[in-house]
Write a protein that holds these residues in place. Structure first.
Motif, mmCIF file in Angstrom:
data_model
loop_
_atom_site.group_PDB
_atom_site.id
_atom_site.type_symbol
_atom_site.label_atom_id
_atom_site.label_comp_id
_atom_site.label_asym_id
_atom_site.label_seq_id
_atom_site.Cartn_x
_atom_site.Cartn_y
_atom_site.Cartn_z
ATOM 1 N N ILE A 139 0.856 -1.183 0.000
ATOM 2 C CA ILE A 139 0.000 0.000 0.000
ATOM 3 C C ILE A 139 0.895 1.237 0.000
ATOM 4 C CG2 ILE A 139 -1.857 1.226 1.191
ATOM 5 C CD1 ILE A 139 -2.601 -1.558 0.112
ATOM 6 N N LYS A 140 0.603 2.217 -0.831
ATOM 7 C CA LYS A 140 1.447 3.400 -0.944
ATOM 8 C C LYS A 140 1.401 4.226 0.335
ATOM 9 C CE LYS A 140 1.213 3.765 -5.993
ATOM 10 N NZ LYS A 140 0.849 4.617 -7.146
ATOM 11 N N TRP A 141 2.460 5.039 0.499
ATOM 12 C CA TRP A 141 2.667 5.762 1.751
ATOM 13 C C TRP A 141 1.475 6.622 2.183
ATOM 14 C CZ3 TRP A 141 5.811 5.085 5.640
ATOM 15 C CH2 TRP A 141 7.017 4.419 5.443
ATOM 16 N N PRO A 142 0.904 7.477 1.345
ATOM 17 C CA PRO A 142 -0.205 8.317 1.826
ATOM 18 C C PRO A 142 -1.362 7.501 2.394
ATOM 19 C CG PRO A 142 0.605 9.119 -0.288
ATOM 20 C CD PRO A 142 1.264 7.797 -0.060
ATOM 21 N N TRP A 143 -1.711 6.407 1.730
ATOM 22 C CA TRP A 143 -2.796 5.558 2.217
ATOM 23 C C TRP A 143 -2.389 4.821 3.490
ATOM 24 C CZ3 TRP A 143 -7.451 6.345 0.447
ATOM 25 C CH2 TRP A 143 -7.609 6.887 -0.837
ATOM 26 N N ALA A 144 -1.137 4.395 3.551
ATOM 27 C CA ALA A 144 -0.660 3.702 4.744
ATOM 28 C C ALA A 144 -0.711 4.618 5.967
ATOM 29 C CB ALA A 144 0.765 3.199 4.520
ATOM 30 N N ILE A 145 -0.367 5.889 5.766
ATOM 31 C CA ILE A 145 -0.412 6.848 6.875
ATOM 32 C C ILE A 145 -1.858 7.046 7.338
ATOM 33 C CG2 ILE A 145 0.010 9.253 7.516
ATOM 34 C CD1 ILE A 145 2.458 9.182 5.677
ATOM 35 N N LEU A 146 -2.792 7.098 6.409
ATOM 36 C CA LEU A 146 -4.209 7.202 6.787
ATOM 37 C C LEU A 146 -4.644 5.987 7.611
ATOM 38 C CD1 LEU A 146 -5.944 8.619 3.577
ATOM 39 C CD2 LEU A 146 -5.669 9.749 5.791
ATOM 40 N N GLY A 147 -4.144 4.818 7.252
ATOM 41 C CA GLY A 147 -4.440 3.630 8.044
ATOM 42 C C GLY A 147 -3.899 3.737 9.456
ATOM 43 N N GLY A 148 -2.710 4.333 9.590
ATOM 44 C CA GLY A 148 -2.155 4.550 10.921
ATOM 45 C C GLY A 148 -3.005 5.491 11.750
ATOM 46 N N VAL A 149 -3.531 6.542 11.127
ATOM 47 C CA VAL A 149 -4.425 7.468 11.833
ATOM 48 C C VAL A 149 -5.675 6.734 12.308
ATOM 49 C CG1 VAL A 149 -5.885 9.511 11.577
ATOM 50 C CG2 VAL A 149 -3.572 9.509 10.622
ATOM 51 N N ALA A 150 -6.228 5.888 11.460
ATOM 52 C CA ALA A 150 -7.418 5.123 11.848
ATOM 53 C C ALA A 150 -7.132 4.251 13.065
ATOM 54 C CB ALA A 150 -7.904 4.272 10.677
ATOM 55 N N PHE A 151 -5.953 3.645 13.114
ATOM 56 C CA PHE A 151 -5.629 2.765 14.239
ATOM 57 C C PHE A 151 -5.475 3.550 15.535
ATOM 58 C CE2 PHE A 151 -2.916 -0.141 16.750
ATOM 59 C CZ PHE A 151 -3.681 -1.296 16.644
ATOM 60 N N LEU A 152 -5.091 4.814 15.454
ATOM 61 C CA LEU A 152 -5.004 5.652 16.655
ATOM 62 C C LEU A 152 -6.334 5.701 17.403
ATOM 63 C CD1 LEU A 152 -2.942 8.753 15.452
ATOM 64 C CD2 LEU A 152 -2.294 7.184 17.284
ATOM 65 N N PHE A 153 -7.437 5.576 16.655
ATOM 66 C CA PHE A 153 -8.760 5.691 17.245
ATOM 67 C C PHE A 153 -9.433 4.337 17.415
ATOM 68 C CE2 PHE A 153 -7.776 9.807 15.531
ATOM 69 C CZ PHE A 153 -8.222 10.671 16.517
ATOM 70 N N PHE A 154 -8.660 3.270 17.402
ATOM 71 C CA PHE A 154 -9.179 1.932 17.688
ATOM 72 C C PHE A 154 -9.841 1.944 19.068
ATOM 73 C CE2 PHE A 154 -7.599 -2.191 19.697
ATOM 74 C CZ PHE A 154 -8.784 -2.861 19.454
ATOM 75 N N GLY A 155 -11.077 1.452 19.157
ATOM 76 C CA GLY A 155 -11.832 1.509 20.398
ATOM 77 C C GLY A 155 -11.201 0.763 21.550
ATOM 78 N N GLY A 156 -10.347 -0.220 21.267
ATOM 79 C CA GLY A 156 -9.692 -0.948 22.348
ATOM 80 C C GLY A 156 -8.826 -0.060 23.211
ATOM 81 N N PHE A 157 -8.238 0.971 22.621
ATOM 82 C CA PHE A 157 -7.412 1.879 23.408
ATOM 83 C C PHE A 157 -8.247 2.647 24.418
ATOM 84 C CE2 PHE A 157 -4.507 1.794 19.575
ATOM 85 C CZ PHE A 157 -3.550 1.014 20.195
ATOM 86 N N ALA A 158 -9.487 3.000 24.054
ATOM 87 C CA ALA A 158 -10.366 3.684 24.993
ATOM 88 C C ALA A 158 -10.934 2.700 26.008
ATOM 89 C CB ALA A 158 -11.494 4.386 24.243
ATOM 90 N N GLY A 159 -11.353 1.537 25.527
ATOM 91 C CA GLY A 159 -11.980 0.565 26.406
ATOM 92 C C GLY A 159 -11.031 -0.067 27.406
ATOM 93 N N GLN A 160 -9.749 -0.153 27.065
ATOM 94 C CA GLN A 160 -8.767 -0.766 27.957
ATOM 95 C C GLN A 160 -7.742 0.255 28.450
ATOM 96 O OE1 GLN A 160 -8.850 -3.926 29.073
ATOM 97 N NE2 GLN A 160 -10.750 -4.247 27.952
ATOM 98 N N ALA A 161 -8.145 1.513 28.533
ATOM 99 C CA ALA A 161 -7.211 2.572 28.909
ATOM 100 C C ALA A 161 -6.645 2.372 30.305
ATOM 101 C CB ALA A 161 -7.891 3.935 28.817
ATOM 102 N N THR A 162 -7.349 1.636 31.155
ATOM 103 C CA THR A 162 -6.855 1.422 32.508
ATOM 104 C C THR A 162 -5.819 0.306 32.578
ATOM 105 O OG1 THR A 162 -8.558 -0.197 33.060
ATOM 106 C CG2 THR A 162 -9.100 2.118 33.383
#
Length: 392
Positions: A139-162
């Motif tokens: 996957i080309k770089w611009p699209w790959a970076i967008l995928g990284g941004v999406a992973f930042l907001f993965f719900g597991g990070f909020a749900g398991q923040a503790t």
């Protein structure tokens, strides 16, 4: 005027493309760091932290270990817990985690503020792992970076923040898949990274995630191998075997003291992973919202809205998928399907009893939290490819 605008737009596009092509890794790291710090700005800039369990043993354990190491001693025993406890058998204490040792050797106090910042940096590291995985899937770089941004907001990070350990596991999982992508002919550097990723998982992730991730990675490798039509060379087979063996030895060295103490009845688990307990924590229909929207969210303001501002585009991107996309990304698809299965199946009593009977393979009380990163990552990868197809 129209020509002027067109020229300016073309110049801007060329500038962006040139910047991405010349410094893609630097750009990805900088951009994802900024987005992650803004998303968790309360933790980075306003002295906030993560609640409940985060302020307990998961933070005090590494602080104690680093403090002992800073005095030039090896922490084999913790005298402040009950009548004392063996340290080597406590994987969750951070005693095998390299950042804990680095802090101790450099005499850096692992304060609550610092560990909060490290948790945010862990999210960013997971996003960079997603970028690396997408790049490994061509996957080309611009699209790959967008995928990284999406992973930042993965719900597991909020749900398991503790839970610091679940955080680490979620962030390391994309790196695990990256390290075993295209074992047939991919860059050898990725295979060489496998033992390091395995060490970080064994020493830093939630212990119940480790066997689940190993199983998911095996599904990923097998599906990737079956998709190809070129047999790997003998050198590549040997390299893969040595990398897996090295990773296994490292994991064994980390978990062996824990397994030995548990088998000798030196450790007591207050809440066993019973069939009922695992069924109550299994993945169900409402939990699909948790792939992006979680009921516990610690993002500043309306964190759920921020999550869905990414989650909805991910779902829309799936409309652009074709049969060829699914075939080419079959390894990603299958690890996601198996991940959903591992998270859902404990809800059914007969299957739950079989899983609990397997002991160390399914030793966790939280099947949903352990496996939900697999389908989330699959959705992100597929959505990126789908959007690229829609906009082409």
């Amino acid at each position: 005027m129209a020509n002027h605008l067109h020229t300016r737009g073309s110049w801007t596009n060329r500038t962006v493309v040139r910047a991405v092509s010349r410094y893609p890794r630097l750009l990805a790291t900088g951009l994802l760091t900024v987005v992650g710090m803004v998303a968790y700005r309360a933790q980075i800039f306003a002295d906030a932290t993560f609640p409940w369990d985060f302020t307990g043993r998961v933070t005090t354990g590494p602080t104690f270990v680093a403090g002992v190491i800073s005095t030039g001693q090896f922490p084999t025993w913790v005298p402040y817990q009950g009548s004392g406890a063996p340290m080597l058998s406590d994987i969750g204490s951070g005693i095998y985690y390299p950042i804990t040792w680095l802090a101790g050797l450099l005499q850096i106090p692992l304060t609550l503020d610092l560990q909060t910042d490290l948790q945010v940096m862990t999210i960013i590291a997971g996003a960079l792992g997603t970028v690396a995985l997408l790049r490994a899937r061509s996957i080309k770089w611009p699209w790959a970076i967008l995928g990284g941004v999406a992973f930042l907001f993965f719900g597991g990070f909020a749900g398991q923040a503790t839970h610091m350990h679940h955080f680490r596991g979620f962030a390391l999982y994309p790196w695990l898949l990256w390290s075993v992508t295209d074992v047939r002919s991919g860059p050898s550097g990725r295979l060489l990274a496998l033992p390091l990723v395995a060490w970080l998982l064994a020493a830093g992730a939630y212990p119940g995630q480790l066997p689940v991730f190993v199983l998911l990675a095996a599904v990923y490798v097998v599906a990737d191998y079956l998709r190809g039509d070129v047999a790997p060379s003998r050198q590549r087979i040997v390299m893969f075997g040595l990398s897996v063996a090295a990773a296994g030895l490292i994991v064994g060295a980390v978990v062996w003291p824990f397994l030995l103490a548990e088998s000798s009845d030196l450790l007591f688990r207050a809440t066993l992973p019973s069939v009922e307990k695992r069924a109550g924590q299994a993945f169900w229909s409402v939990d699909f919202l948790g792939l992006y929207l979680d009921r516990w969210t610690f993002l500043p303001g309306d964190g759920s809205t921020k999550s869905w501002s990414v989650g909805i585009p991910v779902l829309i991107g799936l409309a652009g998928l074709t049969r060829e996309h699914l075939r080419r990304l079959s390894a990603v698809v299958w690890q996601g399907i198996v991940g959903i299965g591992l998270a859902v199946l404990p809800r059914f009593e007969a299957i739950g009893e079989v899983m609990v009977s397997l002991g160390p393979v399914f030793s966790s009380r939280f099947p949903s939290a352990d496996a939900k990163v697999a389908p989330a990552l699959a959705l992100i990868v597929l959505a990126i490819v789908g959007w690229r197809s829609l906009l082409s």
